[in-house]
Enzyme design. Structure first.
Site, mmCIF file in Angstrom:
data_model
loop_
_atom_site.group_PDB
_atom_site.id
_atom_site.type_symbol
_atom_site.label_atom_id
_atom_site.label_comp_id
_atom_site.label_asym_id
_atom_site.label_seq_id
_atom_site.Cartn_x
_atom_site.Cartn_y
_atom_site.Cartn_z
ATOM 1 N N HIS A 1 10.082 16.543 -8.101
ATOM 2 C CA HIS A 1 9.307 16.814 -6.881
ATOM 3 C C HIS A 1 7.801 16.794 -7.157
ATOM 4 O O HIS A 1 7.024 17.449 -6.456
ATOM 5 C CB HIS A 1 9.678 18.174 -6.269
ATOM 6 C CG HIS A 1 11.149 18.396 -6.135
ATOM 7 N ND1 HIS A 1 11.858 18.053 -5.014
ATOM 8 C CD2 HIS A 1 12.062 18.896 -7.016
ATOM 9 C CE1 HIS A 1 13.138 18.350 -5.182
ATOM 10 N NE2 HIS A 1 13.292 18.850 -6.397
ATOM 11 N N SER B 1 -17.262 2.192 -8.671
ATOM 12 C CA SER B 1 -17.522 2.244 -7.238
ATOM 13 C C SER B 1 -18.951 1.788 -6.998
ATOM 14 O O SER B 1 -19.842 2.064 -7.795
ATOM 15 C CB SER B 1 -17.339 3.675 -6.733
ATOM 16 O OG SER B 1 -18.054 3.846 -5.524
ATOM 17 N N TYR C 1 22.591 -28.606 4.478
ATOM 18 C CA TYR C 1 21.139 -28.496 4.484
ATOM 19 C C TYR C 1 20.577 -28.396 5.891
ATOM 20 O O TYR C 1 20.996 -29.115 6.788
ATOM 21 C CB TYR C 1 20.527 -29.718 3.771
ATOM 22 C CG TYR C 1 19.010 -29.676 3.709
ATOM 23 C CD1 TYR C 1 18.355 -28.981 2.697
ATOM 24 C CD2 TYR C 1 18.238 -30.293 4.696
ATOM 25 C CE1 TYR C 1 16.969 -28.926 2.652
ATOM 26 C CE2 TYR C 1 16.849 -30.241 4.658
ATOM 27 C CZ TYR C 1 16.221 -29.553 3.635
ATOM 28 O OH TYR C 1 14.860 -29.490 3.589
ATOM 29 N N LYS D 1 -17.286 7.190 -10.662
ATOM 30 C CA LYS D 1 -15.904 6.747 -10.511
ATOM 31 C C LYS D 1 -15.464 5.733 -11.552
ATOM 32 O O LYS D 1 -16.216 4.865 -11.983
ATOM 33 C CB LYS D 1 -15.722 6.110 -9.125
ATOM 34 C CG LYS D 1 -15.986 7.067 -7.998
ATOM 35 C CD LYS D 1 -14.767 7.851 -7.589
ATOM 36 C CE LYS D 1 -13.908 7.018 -6.673
ATOM 37 N NZ LYS D 1 -12.736 7.791 -6.218
ATOM 38 N N GLU E 1 -3.149 0.217 -9.009
ATOM 39 C CA GLU E 1 -2.956 0.238 -7.551
ATOM 40 C C GLU E 1 -2.482 -1.118 -7.049
ATOM 41 O O GLU E 1 -1.663 -1.203 -6.131
ATOM 42 C CB GLU E 1 -4.258 0.628 -6.863
ATOM 43 C CG GLU E 1 -4.665 2.070 -7.138
ATOM 44 C CD GLU E 1 -6.078 2.357 -6.641
ATOM 45 O OE1 GLU E 1 -6.268 2.427 -5.425
ATOM 46 O OE2 GLU E 1 -6.989 2.492 -7.488
ATOM 47 N N ASN F 1 -11.961 3.682 -11.377
ATOM 48 C CA ASN F 1 -10.754 3.576 -10.552
ATOM 49 C C ASN F 1 -9.680 2.709 -11.212
ATOM 50 O O ASN F 1 -9.983 1.679 -11.798
ATOM 51 C CB ASN F 1 -11.105 2.994 -9.184
ATOM 52 C CG ASN F 1 -12.024 3.909 -8.391
ATOM 53 O OD1 ASN F 1 -11.910 5.130 -8.482
ATOM 54 N ND2 ASN F 1 -12.944 3.326 -7.645
ATOM 55 N N SER G 1 5.501 -30.386 3.245
ATOM 56 C CA SER G 1 5.588 -29.261 2.302
ATOM 57 C C SER G 1 4.853 -29.565 1.008
ATOM 58 O O SER G 1 4.918 -28.794 0.062
ATOM 59 C CB SER G 1 7.059 -28.954 2.005
ATOM 60 O OG SER G 1 7.696 -30.091 1.454
ATOM 61 N N LYS H 1 10.557 -22.343 -0.925
ATOM 62 C CA LYS H 1 9.726 -22.456 -2.126
ATOM 63 C C LYS H 1 8.495 -21.559 -2.102
ATOM 64 O O LYS H 1 8.164 -20.921 -3.098
ATOM 65 C CB LYS H 1 9.323 -23.911 -2.343
ATOM 66 C CG LYS H 1 10.476 -24.749 -2.840
ATOM 67 C CD LYS H 1 10.222 -26.225 -2.642
ATOM 68 C CE LYS H 1 11.441 -26.922 -2.113
ATOM 69 N NZ LYS H 1 11.800 -26.591 -0.724
ATOM 70 N N ASN I 1 18.418 -34.016 -0.661
ATOM 71 C CA ASN I 1 19.099 -32.716 -0.616
ATOM 72 C C ASN I 1 19.548 -32.254 -1.997
ATOM 73 O O ASN I 1 19.351 -31.094 -2.372
ATOM 74 C CB ASN I 1 20.289 -32.769 0.342
ATOM 75 C CG ASN I 1 19.843 -32.978 1.779
ATOM 76 O OD1 ASN I 1 18.647 -32.866 2.076
ATOM 77 N ND2 ASN I 1 20.776 -33.286 2.655
ATOM 78 N N GLN J 1 13.319 -25.649 3.524
ATOM 79 C CA GLN J 1 12.061 -26.064 2.901
ATOM 80 C C GLN J 1 11.125 -24.873 2.709
ATOM 81 O O GLN J 1 10.250 -24.897 1.840
ATOM 82 C CB GLN J 1 11.404 -27.132 3.777
ATOM 83 C CG GLN J 1 10.088 -27.655 3.272
ATOM 84 C CD GLN J 1 9.725 -28.971 3.932
ATOM 85 O OE1 GLN J 1 10.174 -30.025 3.534
ATOM 86 N NE2 GLN J 1 8.901 -28.905 4.981
HETATM 87 N N1 ARG Z 1 11.083 -31.108 1.264
HETATM 88 C C1 ARG Z 1 12.483 -30.866 1.483
HETATM 89 C C2 ARG Z 1 12.814 -29.427 1.138
HETATM 90 O O1 ARG Z 1 12.104 -28.845 0.411
HETATM 91 C C3 ARG Z 1 13.338 -31.765 0.664
HETATM 92 C C4 ARG Z 1 14.696 -31.981 1.204
HETATM 93 C C5 ARG Z 1 14.625 -32.790 2.420
HETATM 94 N N2 ARG Z 1 15.898 -33.138 2.889
HETATM 95 C C6 ARG Z 1 16.085 -33.527 4.142
HETATM 96 N N3 ARG Z 1 17.282 -33.802 4.508
HETATM 97 N N4 ARG Z 1 15.100 -33.635 4.993
HETATM 98 O O2 ARG Z 1 13.781 -28.847 1.606
#
Ligand code: ARG
Length: 461
Positions: free
Chosen positions: A157, A278, A318, A284, A291, A286, A24, A326, A111, A323
């Site tokens: 409306h 355009s 967890y 134009k 938008e 725009n 990640s 994010k 975690n 993961q």
């Molecule tokens: N990269 C992991 C996440 O974003 C970190 C936590 C990992 N924990 C684990 N038990 N593998 O969730």
């Protein structure tokens, strides 16, 4: 070679695709600053509680400072094999300071580490978004101040309904955005508890001080349950919900700007800074930014869905699914911020075309309600009867192809003999808006009072 973190249990390296799906780092490298802040607070606490030595703590701090510099100057080498930002930083720390780096992870798990990093990020995102909303509110308020008396058609409306003022319309969005801002502020207050020290899920046998780390990181205190601490992502869902609602509000304003910008409406102009041309049609101009604000709201709504669906089936605590949280949140946070900035830019740039709006405000028999109200007020007709009489007058004007104000008194009296000439005073758009003095109504005097109210409110922020 097997993994530096859990190599004791493993003898061969992961499959290349295992590494690809597991990593990640390309996403969570954005948590570097939060991760370093968390490690600083954690190592300070470990030393204060006698779990590591002061010398270890100092080495860890020096190493983290170097990592921070390397990240800032772009020399930090991120590694996919090291999976995520937490392991990338710790591995580099080990290269820099050696053994003390291995003691940093005492009484901590990734975690609770990721839970605290992510909370810190989302907390900052709440602050940034609320500040951007405030800027947009100020831009809308400035337009309201300049156009407290500028008459435009109000719509239901998307049909002309009753005249309002442009200032009143701008203040509608100031009100909506104030609720949006409050949602981010509320979410922030609720999420401001520190999960650090929950360790993997059960807490730890080390004599840690969670109140100390919570305080050092600006939280109101520690979370109260270790399982909840590492499982919870509802703080991110709250951010995404607030962002999705805000994005929808922005999208409605964007849609109005698109409509107002059409040559057919011509209610506002945007300068070349906020429009595009355009490649084929030279005439134009725009409203692409509007938008895109409208379009990007779909992304924010989508990311809320991503996290809702991601979380719905997960047992405590967890699971690696989490993961994926994010990418969804970062994208929504970036998108809502950009949309707020673009909208504030467009609102500040917008020039209302008063003549066009006034002409449109008078069209479509927009003062028919004023006529009916006059029949109630002056002739004592029940409103339902007045509505019926007015309907017949509108039909007459429509048949003659003229405005209500252009009808002859004799025409009006043909429908209702008791009508007198002073009815014409209520048929102009100016008198119509001036009469709407009920609290929250569009009369320019009300709009000016509301402007003063909002100026106070926003000045306090
Ligand atoms: N990269 C992991 C996440 O974003 C970190 C936590 C990992 N924990 C684990 N038990 N593998 O969730």
């Amino acid at each position: 070679s097997s993994n530096m973190m859990w190599g004791g249990r493993f003898s061969t390296s992961p499959d290349a695709v295992m590494e690809a799906i597991n990593a990640s780092i390309d996403v969570d490298r954005r948590l570097a600053a939060q991760d370093i802040a968390g490690s600083r607070a954690h190592s300070d606490m470990l030393a204060a509680c006698g779990i590591i030595t002061a010398a270890d703590r100092d080495a860890i701090h020096a190493g983290l400072a170097q990592v921070e510099r390397e990240i800032a100057d772009g020399t930090f080498a991120y590694s996919t094999a090291l999976e995520d930002i937490h392991m990338n930083i710790e591995a580099r720390l080990k290269e820099i300071v050696g053994a003390p780096a291995g003691r940093l992870h005492t009484a901590r798990s990734r975690n609770d580490q990721v839970a605290v990093d992510f909370r810190l990020f989302v907390r900052e995102a709440c602050d940034r978004t609320a500040a951007q909303i405030l800027k947009l509110q100020r831009a809308l308020l400035a337009q309201a101040e300049a156009h407290a008396d500028t008459v435009m058609p109000g719509f239901t409306h998307l049909q002309s309904a009753q005249p309002v003022t442009f200032g009143h319309h701008m203040l509608a969005y100031v009100n909506m955005l104030d609720r949006d801002r409050a949602r981010f502020i509320d979410a922030r207050a609720r999420m401001n508890r520190c999960p650090l020290g929950a360790a993997a899920l059960a807490g730890t046998s080390f004599p840690i001080d969670r109140h100390m780390t919570a305080k050092a990181l600006g939280f109101d205190g520690p979370t109260r349950n270790s399982l909840d601490s590492v499982s919870a992502r509802d703080f991110a869902l709250e951010f995404l919900s607030a962002a999705a609602i805000c994005a929808v509000n922005l999208s409605r304003l964007a849609e109005e700007i698109v409509i107002w910008m059409t040559p057919q409406f011509g209610f506002v102009k945007l300068s070349d800074r906020w429009t595009t041309g355009s490649s084929i049609m030279p005439q134009k101009k725009n409203p692409d930014a509007a938008e895109l604000v409208r379009g990007k709201s779909g992304r924010v709504i989508g990311q809320l869905n991503t996290l809702l669906v991601l979380m719905k089936g997960l047992p405590l605590t967890y699971s690696k699914d989490m993961q994926e949280d994010k990418e969804a949140l970062f994208d929504a946070a970036d998108t809502i911020e950009l949309c707020l900035e673009a909208t504030a830019g467009m609102v500040a740039d917008m020039t209302p075309v008063a003549e066009k709006m006034a002409a449109a405000a008078g069209a479509g028999f927009a003062t028919a309600t004023d006529l009916a109200d006059w029949l109630v007020r002056v002739l004592g007709l029940p409103f339902r009867d007045a509505h019926h009489v007015t309907g017949r007058i509108v039909a007459l004007a429509e048949a003659k192809g003229c405005d209500l104000a252009a009808l002859a008194l004799a025409d009006l009296q043909g429908v209702e003999p008791r009508i007198t000439a002073d009815i014409f005073e209520v048929l102009t758009v100016e008198s119509s808006v001036a009469s709407r003095t009920s609290f929250g109504g569009t009369a320019p005097q009300n709009v000016r009072a509301e402007i003063a109210h909002w100026r106070d409110v926003l000045a306090r922020e």
